[in-house]
Scaffold this active site. Structure first.
Site, mmCIF file in Angstrom:
data_model
loop_
_atom_site.group_PDB
_atom_site.id
_atom_site.type_symbol
_atom_site.label_atom_id
_atom_site.label_comp_id
_atom_site.label_asym_id
_atom_site.label_seq_id
_atom_site.Cartn_x
_atom_site.Cartn_y
_atom_site.Cartn_z
ATOM 1 N N GLU A 196 -14.247 44.476 9.075
ATOM 2 C CA GLU A 196 -14.521 44.723 10.495
ATOM 3 C C GLU A 196 -15.625 43.863 11.112
ATOM 4 O OE1 GLU A 196 -14.908 48.976 11.072
ATOM 5 O OE2 GLU A 196 -12.795 49.309 10.627
ATOM 6 N N GLU A 239 -6.864 50.188 7.209
ATOM 7 C CA GLU A 239 -7.476 51.495 7.459
ATOM 8 C C GLU A 239 -6.710 52.182 8.569
ATOM 9 O OE1 GLU A 239 -11.655 51.596 8.349
ATOM 10 O OE2 GLU A 239 -12.217 50.297 6.675
#
Ligand SMILES: *[C@@H]1O[C@H](CO)[C@@H](O)[C@H](O)[C@H]1NC(C)=O
Ligand SMILES: *[C@@H]1O[C@H](CO)[C@@H](O)[C@H](O)[C@H]1NC(C)=O
Ligand SMILES: *[C@@H]1O[C@H](CO)[C@@H](O)[C@H](O)[C@H]1NC(C)=O
Ligand SMILES: *[C@@H]1O[C@H](CO)[C@@H](O)[C@H](O)[C@H]1NC(C)=O
Ligand SMILES: CC(=O)N[C@H]1CO[C@H](CO)[C@@H](O)[C@@H]1O
Length: 394
Positions: free
Chosen positions: A220, A327
């Site tokens: 991320e 995710e």
């Protein structure tokens, strides 16, 4: 919806049996630990498994799993010449869970057992027995490379981390090495692409004999120049391939928290990343709450899953790229269940460009009351979703 009917049935039968035969503990019951005075062996089909000094638990016995040997599997060398293809028919190639906890805590490097711990191979084994075949395992770069991004890897942390990696891959599943750093080291955006290349060269050297390992360059990236996200990803790819690791997949994440819902407006430049082995996969994340952060168990609607990823599907198709949902999660309620299964159905229907999906998250330190915890046996998401998710395993 009655989750896990089989296991529940076995467990309650075993509890009944224990009433009459005190010597053996039932499935998922305690069977050891400090001051434990009860049964220390388990009913047939279950094995008393050491989890920590205070708790041993009866977990399903496995006839197919091997224990971790901490040795790498040798690979036959093969060179990919085109975009990877999914040979798994009507299923995703990869379906699994994130195995959190080695990245936990804010103290760096911090203390094992206090700030962080490592994934539990016993519960990973349960997932493997259920058909799950990919496990993404976060680690902290500040612990793996101590002092600076390009530092020599810390042998103790690497060895501990490798236990789950070796366990997973020696049982035929894929292990994703996830540098869970948001493009940062000690809180500062990583700008030294050369040191980052060295870091990934060192990691790849340690795992290059294991073809079931996947390198995930960073978790991320966010609020960074898109050109830096590109350069860091390219440096990692170059470091990995330069080390001689030529058979492993590489997962590249993008800016804006690698969100699938913003991919088509944020990360278009990443289509120009170059992997000489053509084993590059674009890893995106997608949560279904209002701000897409995965902090709420409430999903926007029962169709939000598909709506948030279809733009990314179009991007993958338009650019001839492959993606993986690294995710995702949804709360234990019927709206989220529809949103999650709708999204997984969409991924499966487009499995020419989507290779897999990985639930966030399992891990021994998530309180079972955490709505997204899929750690067996009592994480809220495990209880609600495990049975549902098993339908998607390859
Ligand atoms: C075990 O028993 C001892 C003595 O009663 C006690 O001091 C200790 O806290 C107990 N340990 C645990 C983990 O319960
Ligand atoms: C590795 O794990 C052992 C326990 O198995 C622990 O004592 C040690 O502190 C750990 N080291 C690191 C760096 O995590
Ligand atoms: C990988 O295998 C080669 C050949 O067997 C061996 O020379 C090398 O040391 C191994 N590397 C690792 C990191 O295990
Ligand atoms: C970009 O993706 C989003 C999320 O799926 C979608 O709503 C939007 O229509 C896409 N935009 C374009 C231009 O494809
Ligand atoms: C920074 C960046 O790469 N922006 C691009 C994101 O994707 C859109 C749509 O393809 C492009 O227009 C941007 O230039």
């Amino acid at each position: 919806m009655t989750p896990r009917p089989t296991i529940v049935a076995i467990a309650s039968f075993a509890v009944l049996a224990v009433t009459f035969v005190q010597a053996q503990q039932s499935g998922y019951g305690q069977c050891g630990g400090a001051n434990w005075t009860g049964a220390t062996s388990c009913v047939s089909g279950w094995t008393c498994t050491f989890l920590n000094d205070y708790y041993s638990q009866c977990l399903p016995s496995s006839t197919t799993l091997t224990t971790s040997s901490h040795s790498t599997t040798s690979t036959t060398s093969s060179t990919a010449t085109s975009t990877p293809t999914n040979t798994n028919g009507g299923k995703l190639k990869w379906f699994g869970v994130d195995e959190s906890c080695a990245e936990f805590g804010t103290a760096m490097p911090g203390t094992w057992g206090v700030d962080y711990t490592f994934a539990n191979t016993a519960t990973i084994g349960e997932f493997i027995n259920q058909g799950f075949n990919i496990f993404r395992i976060p680690f902290a770069m500040e612990r793996m490379a101590r002092g600076s991004v390009g530092a020599t890897l810390d042998n103790a942390y690497l060895t501990n981390y490798s236990v789950a990696v070796d366990y997973i891959t020696s049982n035929g599943a894929y292990a994703v090495l996830d540098a869970h750093n948001y493009g940062r080291y000690n809180g500062n955006i990583i700008t030294d692409t050369s040191a980052f290349k060295t870091f990934w060269s060192n990691m790849a050297t340690a795992f290059k004999n294991n073809s079931k390992v996947i390198f995930d360059t960073n978790n991320e990236y966010h609020d960074m120049d898109e050109s830096l996200v590109f350069d860091l990803n390219q440096a990692a790819i170059d470091g990995i391939r330069g080390s001689g690791a030529t058979t492993q997949y590489i997962f590249a994440e993008g800016n804006s928290w690698t969100g699938a819902w913003t991919w088509n407006t944020t990360n278009d430049s990443l289509k120009n990343l170059k992997d000489p082995e053509n084993l590059l996969i674009y890893e995106m994340h997608q949560y279904l709450d209002s701000d897409g952060s995965g902090t709420s168990a409430t999903c926007v609607s029962s169709t939000i899953g598909v709506e948030r990823i279809e733009g990314a599907t179009a991007w993958l198709k338009a650019n001839g790229k492959i993606g993986v949902l690294g995710e995702y999660a949804g709360g234990p309620n019927s709206v989220c269940q529809e949103a999650v299964t709708g999204m997984l159905d969409h991924l499966t229907a487009n499995n020419d460009v989507w290779f897999g999906a990985v639930w966030w998250a399992a891990g021994p330190w998530w309180p079972s009351s955490t709505w997204s915890s899929i750690e067996p046996p009592s994480g809220q998401a495990y209880v609600y979703y495990d049975n549902i998710l098993q339908a998607y395993t390859p």
